[in-house]
Write a protein that holds these residues in place. Sequence first.
Motif, short mmCIF file in Angstrom:
data_model
loop_
_atom_site.label_atom_id
_atom_site.label_comp_id
_atom_site.label_asym_id
_atom_site.label_seq_id
_atom_site.Cartn_x
_atom_site.Cartn_y
_atom_site.Cartn_z
N SER A 1 5.85 8.15 4.48
CA SER A 1 6.43 8.13 5.84
C SER A 1 5.54 8.89 6.83
O SER A 1 5.46 8.54 8.00
CB SER A 1 7.85 8.69 5.84
N GLU A 2 4.81 9.91 6.34
CA GLU A 2 3.99 10.72 7.26
C GLU A 2 2.58 10.15 7.42
O GLU A 2 2.04 10.12 8.52
CB GLU A 2 3.85 12.15 6.72
N ASN A 3 1.98 9.72 6.30
CA ASN A 3 0.57 9.33 6.33
C ASN A 3 0.28 8.39 5.15
O ASN A 3 -0.26 8.81 4.12
CB ASN A 3 -0.30 10.60 6.24
N PRO A 4 0.66 7.10 5.29
CA PRO A 4 0.52 6.18 4.15
C PRO A 4 -0.92 6.02 3.65
O PRO A 4 -1.14 5.86 2.45
CB PRO A 4 1.05 4.84 4.70
N ALA A 5 -1.88 6.11 4.58
CA ALA A 5 -3.29 5.95 4.15
C ALA A 5 -3.70 7.12 3.25
O ALA A 5 -4.42 6.94 2.26
CB ALA A 5 -4.20 5.87 5.36
N GLN A 6 -3.20 8.32 3.56
CA GLN A 6 -3.52 9.49 2.74
C GLN A 6 -2.87 9.36 1.35
O GLN A 6 -3.47 9.69 0.34
CB GLN A 6 -3.00 10.76 3.45
N TRP A 7 -1.64 8.86 1.34
CA TRP A 7 -0.97 8.64 0.04
C TRP A 7 -1.80 7.67 -0.81
O TRP A 7 -2.04 7.91 -1.99
CB TRP A 7 0.45 8.10 0.25
N ALA A 8 -2.22 6.56 -0.17
CA ALA A 8 -2.99 5.54 -0.91
C ALA A 8 -4.29 6.15 -1.46
O ALA A 8 -4.66 5.91 -2.61
CB ALA A 8 -3.28 4.35 0.00
N ARG A 9 -4.96 6.97 -0.64
CA ARG A 9 -6.22 7.59 -1.11
C ARG A 9 -5.97 8.53 -2.29
O ARG A 9 -6.73 8.54 -3.26
CB ARG A 9 -6.89 8.37 0.04
N ALA A 10 -4.90 9.32 -2.20
CA ALA A 10 -4.60 10.28 -3.28
C ALA A 10 -4.21 9.56 -4.57
O ALA A 10 -4.53 10.02 -5.68
CB ALA A 10 -3.50 11.24 -2.83
N ILE A 11 -3.52 8.44 -4.44
CA ILE A 11 -3.14 7.67 -5.62
C ILE A 11 -4.36 6.99 -6.24
O ILE A 11 -4.56 7.01 -7.46
CB ILE A 11 -2.05 6.62 -5.24
N VAL A 12 -5.19 6.40 -5.39
CA VAL A 12 -6.38 5.69 -5.90
C VAL A 12 -7.36 6.66 -6.56
O VAL A 12 -7.99 6.34 -7.56
CB VAL A 12 -7.04 4.86 -4.77
N PHE A 13 -7.44 7.87 -6.01
CA PHE A 13 -8.28 8.88 -6.65
C PHE A 13 -7.83 9.08 -8.10
O PHE A 13 -8.64 9.11 -9.03
CB PHE A 13 -8.17 10.20 -5.87
N GLN A 14 -6.51 9.15 -8.30
CA GLN A 14 -5.98 9.34 -9.66
C GLN A 14 -6.16 8.08 -10.52
O GLN A 14 -6.46 8.17 -11.71
CB GLN A 14 -4.50 9.68 -9.59
N ILE A 15 -5.96 6.91 -9.91
CA ILE A 15 -6.12 5.66 -10.68
C ILE A 15 -7.57 5.54 -11.18
O ILE A 15 -7.82 5.18 -12.33
CB ILE A 15 -5.72 4.44 -9.81
N ASN A 16 -8.51 5.87 -10.31
CA ASN A 16 -9.92 5.79 -10.72
C ASN A 16 -10.24 6.79 -11.83
O ASN A 16 -10.97 6.49 -12.77
CB ASN A 16 -10.84 6.01 -9.52
N LYS A 17 -9.69 8.00 -11.71
CA LYS A 17 -9.88 9.01 -12.78
C LYS A 17 -9.30 8.49 -14.09
O LYS A 17 -9.89 8.65 -15.16
CB LYS A 17 -9.16 10.31 -12.41
N ALA A 18 -8.11 7.89 -14.01
CA ALA A 18 -7.45 7.36 -15.21
C ALA A 18 -8.29 6.24 -15.84
O ALA A 18 -8.45 6.17 -17.06
CB ALA A 18 -6.06 6.84 -14.86
#
Length: 223
Positions: free
Chosen positions: A81-98
């Motif tokens: 709700s505050e910053n969807p682009a930041q959420w997407a970046r933080a999730i993708v950072f984890q997906i790439n690590k995984a």
Amino acid sequence: MTNLFTLKAAKEQAGEVSTRNSKMPGSSFAISAKHCQVGGKLAQVAGSTCSRCYALKLQKMRPSVDMGWTNNYMKATRLISENPAQWARAIVFQINKAAEKTGERFHRWFDSGDLQSVDMLRAIVMAAELSPDVAHWLPTREAGIVKKYRATYGEFPSNLVVRVSATMIGDKPISGHAHTSTVHRKAESPAGHACPASQQGNACGACRACWSHDVPNVSYPLH
Ligand code: SF4
């Protein structure tokens, strides 16, 4: 993508991507099933595909799982709700690590829980767009959210398969969606691709049908 995160910070901001589901390739992201909207109603309906929800059972049995998925729900809904682009970046950072850890570039959304809003689906699409070499699969009961999203933003990126689930056990695939899933009883014929997991240790093994654009419907046997 520029590395602006530590793994700890990415989890704290966006919720935690997991690699703990050993039956499935790659990573997943779960939120509390107690917040499912359509699924919450279906869970009360005998014979619906949510009537035997394993995620709700697990949340009742294991407080640590309940806490983890509830935290993910709160973090995801707040940051989207505050910053969807930041959420997407933080999730993708984890997906790439995984993906580096598992060697599998497959991600499943909502092994527990479901879409909360069109905005959440938009943020997930951003995450898919930021990770074009990862295949994303999103199973959902939220046909209304999917329809509204498509009417507003158009079709999904080619690396994201959104599968809309049938409402009742034994139902045909829901119409109006390119990718769907159903649940069939033993005596019934599966519609489309029958999930082989129950014959291979309840694991995906080499099957990736749920992530495949070429598989319109996946049918899961009732168990
Ligand atoms: S259809 Fe294939 S990819 Fe989907 S859950 Fe079953 S085994 Fe896994």
